[in-house]
Design a protein around this motif. Structure first.
Motif, PDB file in Angstrom:
ATOM      1  N   GLU A 249      58.083  90.073  63.541  1.00  0.00           N
ATOM      2  CA  GLU A 249      57.802  91.631  63.738  1.00  0.00           C
ATOM      3  C   GLU A 249      57.135  92.098  62.539  1.00  0.00           C
ATOM      4  O   GLU A 249      56.781  92.255  61.499  1.00  0.00           O
ATOM      5  CB  GLU A 249      58.890  92.615  63.469  1.00  0.00           C
ATOM      6  CG  GLU A 249      59.966  92.047  65.610  1.00  0.00           C
ATOM      7  CD  GLU A 249      58.600  92.575  66.685  1.00  0.00           C
ATOM      8  OE1 GLU A 249      58.758  94.167  66.607  1.00  0.00           O
ATOM      9  OE2 GLU A 249      58.979  92.147  66.986  1.00  0.00           O
ATOM     10  N   ILE A 250      55.390  93.383  63.065  1.00  0.00           N
ATOM     11  CA  ILE A 250      55.066  93.690  61.787  1.00  0.00           C
ATOM     12  C   ILE A 250      55.527  95.239  62.513  1.00  0.00           C
ATOM     13  O   ILE A 250      55.387  95.784  63.506  1.00  0.00           O
ATOM     14  CB  ILE A 250      53.660  93.700  62.381  1.00  0.00           C
ATOM     15  CG1 ILE A 250      53.196  92.183  62.386  1.00  0.00           C
ATOM     16  CG2 ILE A 250      52.820  94.546  61.263  1.00  0.00           C
ATOM     17  CD1 ILE A 250      51.928  91.876  62.399  1.00  0.00           C
ATOM     18  N   TYR A 251      55.769  96.095  61.186  1.00  0.00           N
ATOM     19  CA  TYR A 251      55.415  98.204  61.526  1.00  0.00           C
ATOM     20  C   TYR A 251      55.125  98.715  60.322  1.00  0.00           C
ATOM     21  O   TYR A 251      54.900  97.605  59.256  1.00  0.00           O
ATOM     22  CB  TYR A 251      56.820  98.562  60.585  1.00  0.00           C
ATOM     23  CG  TYR A 251      57.843  97.985  62.114  1.00  0.00           C
ATOM     24  CD1 TYR A 251      58.114  98.340  63.104  1.00  0.00           C
ATOM     25  CD2 TYR A 251      59.405  96.977  61.669  1.00  0.00           C
ATOM     26  CE1 TYR A 251      58.735  97.441  63.770  1.00  0.00           C
ATOM     27  CE2 TYR A 251      60.038  95.637  62.908  1.00  0.00           C
ATOM     28  CZ  TYR A 251      60.168  96.856  64.172  1.00  0.00           C
ATOM     29  OH  TYR A 251      60.680  95.863  65.066  1.00  0.00           O
ATOM     30  N   ASN A 252      53.337  98.939  61.135  1.00  0.00           N
ATOM     31  CA  ASN A 252      53.333 100.633  60.477  1.00  0.00           C
ATOM     32  C   ASN A 252      54.217 101.217  59.559  1.00  0.00           C
ATOM     33  O   ASN A 252      55.108 101.827  60.103  1.00  0.00           O
ATOM     34  CB  ASN A 252      52.200 100.950  61.070  1.00  0.00           C
ATOM     35  CG  ASN A 252      50.925  99.886  61.119  1.00  0.00           C
ATOM     36  OD1 ASN A 252      50.788  99.314  61.266  1.00  0.00           O
ATOM     37  ND2 ASN A 252      49.692 100.119  62.097  1.00  0.00           N
ATOM     38  N   LEU A 253      53.527 101.970  58.575  1.00  0.00           N
ATOM     39  CA  LEU A 253      54.184 102.961  57.475  1.00  0.00           C
ATOM     40  C   LEU A 253      53.655 104.040  57.260  1.00  0.00           C
ATOM     41  O   LEU A 253      52.487 103.470  56.451  1.00  0.00           O
ATOM     42  CB  LEU A 253      55.180 102.271  56.349  1.00  0.00           C
ATOM     43  CG  LEU A 253      56.358 101.108  56.232  1.00  0.00           C
ATOM     44  CD1 LEU A 253      56.958 101.488  55.297  1.00  0.00           C
ATOM     45  CD2 LEU A 253      57.493 101.560  57.536  1.00  0.00           C
ATOM     46  N   ALA A 254      53.612 104.429  57.955  1.00  0.00           N
ATOM     47  CA  ALA A 254      52.311 105.945  58.247  1.00  0.00           C
ATOM     48  C   ALA A 254      53.102 107.752  58.168  1.00  0.00           C
ATOM     49  O   ALA A 254      53.795 107.649  59.189  1.00  0.00           O
ATOM     50  CB  ALA A 254      51.119 105.918  58.085  1.00  0.00           C
TER      51      ALA A 254
END
Length: 378
Positions: A249-254
């Motif tokens: 799983e890949i998650y961006n944080l912005a």
């Protein structure tokens, strides 16, 4: 019983804030911090110093994580058990280093510590990467967006990501934060804040390259710390999967601020009482063709006044500098969609927008630790 955590590279900017969050919220039984830097020489704030020196839940181990024996040692607990979560923040984060440095201190390090985690069957391994791996674009990049890293830091991080995905039995979650700012930030927004102080001192207008619309999306370090914990706990609950999809799983944080140069400049104007603007197309095009020379000129302009400001205020030692590497002076847009983690894992950003108070807190923290001259803000 609360989980045990191994935090690699935990004395750095994100790491120290994560340690504070985990202990303030009593989320862990113990957190072992492994870092080549010593807390005593890392410019921690007073609260963080107390945690590292007085809180029994923190175990610090000085370690060079490019060394196989050191990796095995930091993973080995006295009680013979394994750590529940391993969080990798260890990497070369300074810009302008050689490819060999990034290869050893980011790529090879990440692969080695991840292999050890897989061997020991830890419940979760979180690799903190960067959103600079995405192609520079005005449109926000989602997790499936085209990757085309535009800094050497991001190139080594992406290479590490790809290798980690191949490790059998590694319960891997990858986080890709946008530009991280907040208390203790040295390389993110702080060089621009320092420039604000310099132009206040020079009594000049601060004019930057490119335009106000150049995206430089942001996320507050407190939300990064919370997100690291959120994905760790969720993944452990779901037996090694963060979210409904199998595999990595890949998650961006912005945050929701959709930060660009204009928004940052507006806050710098208020905080330092200066005027700001942009150089315009012709000068920016010239800069594009002569980036090496322009970078040198820009840094020459800012370094001396900052040095004089520090000297006159009695600031003898500071990690802070207005120096900007040419990789960061290019017109690369950092535009990131950070909503997947909200939609799939129920995470919420507590600092959804960048504020004057939030940036003043950064400056105030450095003033308190004696690394920023007093009296530079309006």
């Amino acid at each position: 019983m609360a989980p045990t955590v191994l935090l690699l590279g935990g004395v750095g900017f994100i790491g120290r804030n994560l340690v504070q969050y985990l202990l303030d919220k009593s989320l862990v039984e113990t957190v072992r911090v492994a870092d080549k830097a010593l807390p005593a020489t890392a410019y921690l704030n007073d609260a963080q110093k107390r945690l590292f020196t007085e809180d029994k839940r923190v175990e610090f181990r000085q370690a060079n994580l490019t060394n196989a024996a050191a990796i095995e040692k930091v993973y080995t607990r006295d009680d013979g058990k394994e750590f529940d979560y391993v969080i990798n923040l260890a990497a070369e984060t300074k810009y302008g280093q050689s490819d060999e440095v990034y290869d050893e201190r980011t790529y090879q390090l990440s692969v080695a510590v991840a292999n050890e985690a897989a061997k020991r069957k830890v419940k979760v391994f979180v690799e903190v990467s960067t959103a600079q791996v995405y192609e520079s674009d005005k449109k926000p990049s989602g997790e499936e967006g085209k990757v085309k890293p535009w800094t050497a830091v991001a190139k080594s991080k992406l290479k590490a990501e790809e290798e980690l995905k191949k490790i059998p039995g590694l319960n891997l979650v990858i986080l890709r934060p946008a530009l991280v700012y907040g208390p203790g930030d040295v390389y993110g927004l702080t060089p621009r804040l320092i420039m604000g102080a310099v132009y206040r001192q020079l009594n000049e207008k601060m004019e930057l390259l490119w335009t106000k619309d150049l995206k430089m999306n942001t996320v507050h370090v407190s939300d990064v710390a919370r997100a690291i914990w959120h994905v760790s706990a969720t993944t452990a609950e779901q037996g090694g999967r963060a979210g409904p999809v199998t595999g990595v799983e890949i998650y961006n944080l912005a945050d929701h601020n959709d930060t660009d140069q204009g928004k940052v400049n507006n806050l710098i104007e208020i905080i330092f009482g200066i005027k700001t603007g942009f150089q315009g197309t012709m000068i920016s095009q010239f800069a594009k063709l002569n980036l090496e020379a322009v970078t040198e000129d820009v840094n020459d302009k800012h370094l001396q006044p900052w040095s004089e400001l520090c000297k006159s205020a009695g600031v003898a030692n500071t990690p802070l500098t207005p120096y900007l590497d040419k990789e960061l002076l290019k017109d690369n847009a950092l535009s990131v969609d950070g909503t997947k983690i909200e939609k799939t894992l129920g995470f919420g950003y507590l600092v959804p927008t960048m504020t004057e108070a939030g940036l003043r807190e950064v400056v105030a923290g450095f003033v308190e630790s004696g690394t920023w001259p007093k009296g530079t803000t309006k």
